[in-house]
Design a protein around this motif. Structure first.
Motif, PDB file in Angstrom:
ATOM      1  N   VAL A 185       0.844  -1.197   0.000  1.00 57.99           N
ATOM      2  CA  VAL A 185       0.000   0.000   0.000  1.00 57.99           C
ATOM      3  C   VAL A 185       0.881   1.249   0.000  1.00 57.99           C
ATOM      4  O   VAL A 185       0.657   2.186  -0.766  1.00 57.99           O
ATOM      5  N   LEU A 186       1.904   1.257   0.847  1.00 57.56           N
ATOM      6  CA  LEU A 186       2.813   2.398   0.916  1.00 57.56           C
ATOM      7  C   LEU A 186       3.622   2.550  -0.369  1.00 57.56           C
ATOM      8  O   LEU A 186       3.770   3.650  -0.895  1.00 57.56           O
ATOM      9  N   PHE A 187       4.135   1.438  -0.886  1.00 53.54           N
ATOM     10  CA  PHE A 187       4.958   1.464  -2.084  1.00 53.54           C
ATOM     11  C   PHE A 187       4.170   1.987  -3.287  1.00 53.54           C
ATOM     12  O   PHE A 187       4.656   2.809  -4.063  1.00 53.54           O
ATOM     13  N   MET A 188       2.917   1.527  -3.418  1.00 56.41           N
ATOM     14  CA  MET A 188       2.100   1.906  -4.572  1.00 56.41           C
ATOM     15  C   MET A 188       1.392   3.241  -4.366  1.00 56.41           C
ATOM     16  O   MET A 188       0.878   3.810  -5.322  1.00 56.41           O
ATOM     17  N   ASP A 189       1.355   3.709  -3.149  1.00 48.53           N
ATOM     18  CA  ASP A 189       0.656   4.946  -2.802  1.00 48.53           C
ATOM     19  C   ASP A 189      -0.818   4.863  -3.189  1.00 48.53           C
ATOM     20  O   ASP A 189      -1.359   5.733  -3.875  1.00 48.53           O
ATOM     21  N   VAL A 190      -1.451   3.770  -2.776  1.00 42.81           N
ATOM     22  CA  VAL A 190      -2.881   3.551  -3.017  1.00 42.81           C
ATOM     23  C   VAL A 190      -3.562   3.260  -1.688  1.00 42.81           C
ATOM     24  O   VAL A 190      -2.901   3.000  -0.682  1.00 42.81           O
ATOM     25  N   SER A 191      -4.876   3.271  -1.695  1.00 43.26           N
ATOM     26  CA  SER A 191      -5.626   2.956  -0.477  1.00 43.26           C
ATOM     27  C   SER A 191      -5.650   1.445  -0.251  1.00 43.26           C
ATOM     28  O   SER A 191      -5.484   0.656  -1.199  1.00 43.26           O
ATOM     29  N   LYS A 192      -5.886   1.059   0.993  1.00 41.25           N
ATOM     30  CA  LYS A 192      -6.017  -0.363   1.308  1.00 41.25           C
ATOM     31  C   LYS A 192      -7.177  -0.968   0.538  1.00 41.25           C
ATOM     32  O   LYS A 192      -7.078  -2.088   0.035  1.00 41.25           O
ATOM     33  N   SER A 193      -8.258  -0.206   0.433  1.00 43.34           N
ATOM     34  CA  SER A 193      -9.440  -0.742  -0.252  1.00 43.34           C
ATOM     35  C   SER A 193      -9.163  -1.014  -1.732  1.00 43.34           C
ATOM     36  O   SER A 193      -9.657  -2.002  -2.280  1.00 43.34           O
ATOM     37  N   LEU A 194      -8.374  -0.161  -2.384  1.00 49.57           N
ATOM     38  CA  LEU A 194      -8.041  -0.417  -3.783  1.00 49.57           C
ATOM     39  C   LEU A 194      -7.206  -1.684  -3.911  1.00 49.57           C
ATOM     40  O   LEU A 194      -7.463  -2.521  -4.785  1.00 49.57           O
ATOM     41  N   LEU A 195      -6.235  -1.858  -3.035  1.00 50.95           N
ATOM     42  CA  LEU A 195      -5.392  -3.054  -3.113  1.00 50.95           C
ATOM     43  C   LEU A 195      -6.208  -4.305  -2.804  1.00 50.95           C
ATOM     44  O   LEU A 195      -6.036  -5.343  -3.452  1.00 50.95           O
ATOM     45  N   TYR A 196      -7.124  -4.238  -1.842  1.00 54.72           N
ATOM     46  CA  TYR A 196      -8.025  -5.369  -1.583  1.00 54.72           C
ATOM     47  C   TYR A 196      -8.837  -5.697  -2.832  1.00 54.72           C
ATOM     48  O   TYR A 196      -9.007  -6.856  -3.195  1.00 54.72           O
ATOM     49  N   LYS A 197      -9.352  -4.666  -3.496  1.00 55.57           N
ATOM     50  CA  LYS A 197     -10.158  -4.855  -4.696  1.00 55.57           C
ATOM     51  C   LYS A 197      -9.334  -5.513  -5.802  1.00 55.57           C
ATOM     52  O   LYS A 197      -9.812  -6.445  -6.465  1.00 55.57           O
ATOM     53  N   LEU A 198      -8.103  -5.043  -6.005  1.00 56.63           N
ATOM     54  CA  LEU A 198      -7.240  -5.608  -7.048  1.00 56.63           C
ATOM     55  C   LEU A 198      -6.955  -7.085  -6.787  1.00 56.63           C
ATOM     56  O   LEU A 198      -6.935  -7.893  -7.725  1.00 56.63           O
ATOM     57  N   THR A 199      -6.749  -7.442  -5.524  1.00 60.92           N
ATOM     58  CA  THR A 199      -6.469  -8.853  -5.204  1.00 60.92           C
ATOM     59  C   THR A 199      -7.732  -9.695  -5.336  1.00 60.92           C
ATOM     60  O   THR A 199      -7.697 -10.776  -5.909  1.00 60.92           O
ATOM     61  N   SER A 200      -8.858  -9.193  -4.845  1.00 60.52           N
ATOM     62  CA  SER A 200     -10.091  -9.991  -4.884  1.00 60.52           C
ATOM     63  C   SER A 200     -10.594 -10.183  -6.312  1.00 60.52           C
ATOM     64  O   SER A 200     -11.221 -11.202  -6.610  1.00 60.52           O
ATOM     65  N   GLU A 201     -10.326  -9.233  -7.194  1.00 61.48           N
ATOM     66  CA  GLU A 201     -10.741  -9.349  -8.594  1.00 61.48           C
ATOM     67  C   GLU A 201      -9.702 -10.066  -9.448  1.00 61.48           C
ATOM     68  O   GLU A 201      -9.898 -10.239 -10.646  1.00 61.48           O
ATOM     69  N   GLY A 202      -8.581 -10.447  -8.845  1.00 62.40           N
ATOM     70  CA  GLY A 202      -7.533 -11.154  -9.584  1.00 62.40           C
ATOM     71  C   GLY A 202      -6.831 -10.283 -10.601  1.00 62.40           C
ATOM     72  O   GLY A 202      -6.320 -10.773 -11.601  1.00 62.40           O
ATOM     73  N   ARG A 203      -6.794  -8.991 -10.356  1.00 60.70           N
ATOM     74  CA  ARG A 203      -6.169  -8.058 -11.302  1.00 60.70           C
ATOM     75  C   ARG A 203      -4.704  -7.810 -11.003  1.00 60.70           C
ATOM     76  O   ARG A 203      -4.029  -7.101 -11.751  1.00 60.70           O
ATOM     77  N   ILE A 204      -4.205  -8.376  -9.891  1.00 64.45           N
ATOM     78  CA  ILE A 204      -2.800  -8.209  -9.532  1.00 64.45           C
ATOM     79  C   ILE A 204      -2.332  -9.513  -8.883  1.00 64.45           C
ATOM     80  O   ILE A 204      -3.092 -10.173  -8.166  1.00 64.45           O
ATOM     81  N   ASN A 205      -1.112  -9.910  -9.185  1.00 63.75           N
ATOM     82  CA  ASN A 205      -0.565 -11.143  -8.628  1.00 63.75           C
ATOM     83  C   ASN A 205      -0.247 -10.968  -7.146  1.00 63.75           C
ATOM     84  O   ASN A 205       0.239  -9.918  -6.736  1.00 63.75           O
ATOM     85  N   PHE A 206      -0.525 -12.011  -6.365  1.00 65.46           N
ATOM     86  CA  PHE A 206      -0.165 -11.995  -4.951  1.00 65.46           C
ATOM     87  C   PHE A 206       0.032 -13.420  -4.460  1.00 65.46           C
ATOM     88  O   PHE A 206      -0.318 -14.380  -5.139  1.00 65.46           O
ATOM     89  N   PHE A 207       0.582 -13.530  -3.276  1.00 67.21           N
ATOM     90  CA  PHE A 207       0.861 -14.816  -2.659  1.00 67.21           C
ATOM     91  C   PHE A 207       0.232 -14.824  -1.275  1.00 67.21           C
ATOM     92  O   PHE A 207       0.224 -13.809  -0.574  1.00 67.21           O
ATOM     93  N   LYS A 208      -0.285 -15.978  -0.887  1.00 60.77           N
ATOM     94  CA  LYS A 208      -0.929 -16.110   0.414  1.00 60.77           C
ATOM     95  C   LYS A 208      -0.518 -17.450   1.017  1.00 60.77           C
ATOM     96  O   LYS A 208      -1.294 -18.406   1.038  1.00 60.77           O
TER      97      LYS A 208
END
Length: 81
Positions: free
Chosen positions: A15-38
């Motif tokens: 969130v800090l690195f991208m300078d975006v809100s937490k909600s936007l990053l949650y949305k990107l992960t939940s919609e599969g629009r950005i790669n992540f690891f869990k």
């Protein structure tokens, strides 16, 4: 931001690195629009390179850059205009 050389970032660091809100990053992960690891279905982590690639998509080029690209293509095509 500390540890700027890290290759793997936590959700909070992303969130800090991208300078975006937490909600936007949650949305990107939940919609599969950005790669992540869990790992172990726990915390979410991101490859810094994946975040950079996402941020650098949809480039809008300047008029000068477009003109240079057209001139270069004209030169390499060998066509006379």
């Amino acid at each position: 931001m500390e540890n700027i050389e890290k290759k793997i970032l936590s959700f909070k660091e992303a969130v800090l690195f991208m300078d975006v809100s937490k909600s936007l990053l949650y949305k990107l992960t939940s919609e599969g629009r950005i790669n992540f690891f869990k790992p172990n279905n726990g915390k979410v982590y991101f490859r810094k390179e994946d975040l950079e690639n996402w941020m650098m998509q949809n480039e809008v080029k300047s008029i000068t850059s477009l003109e240079e690209s057209i001139i270069d293509k004209m030169r390499t095509s060998g066509r006379k205009y």
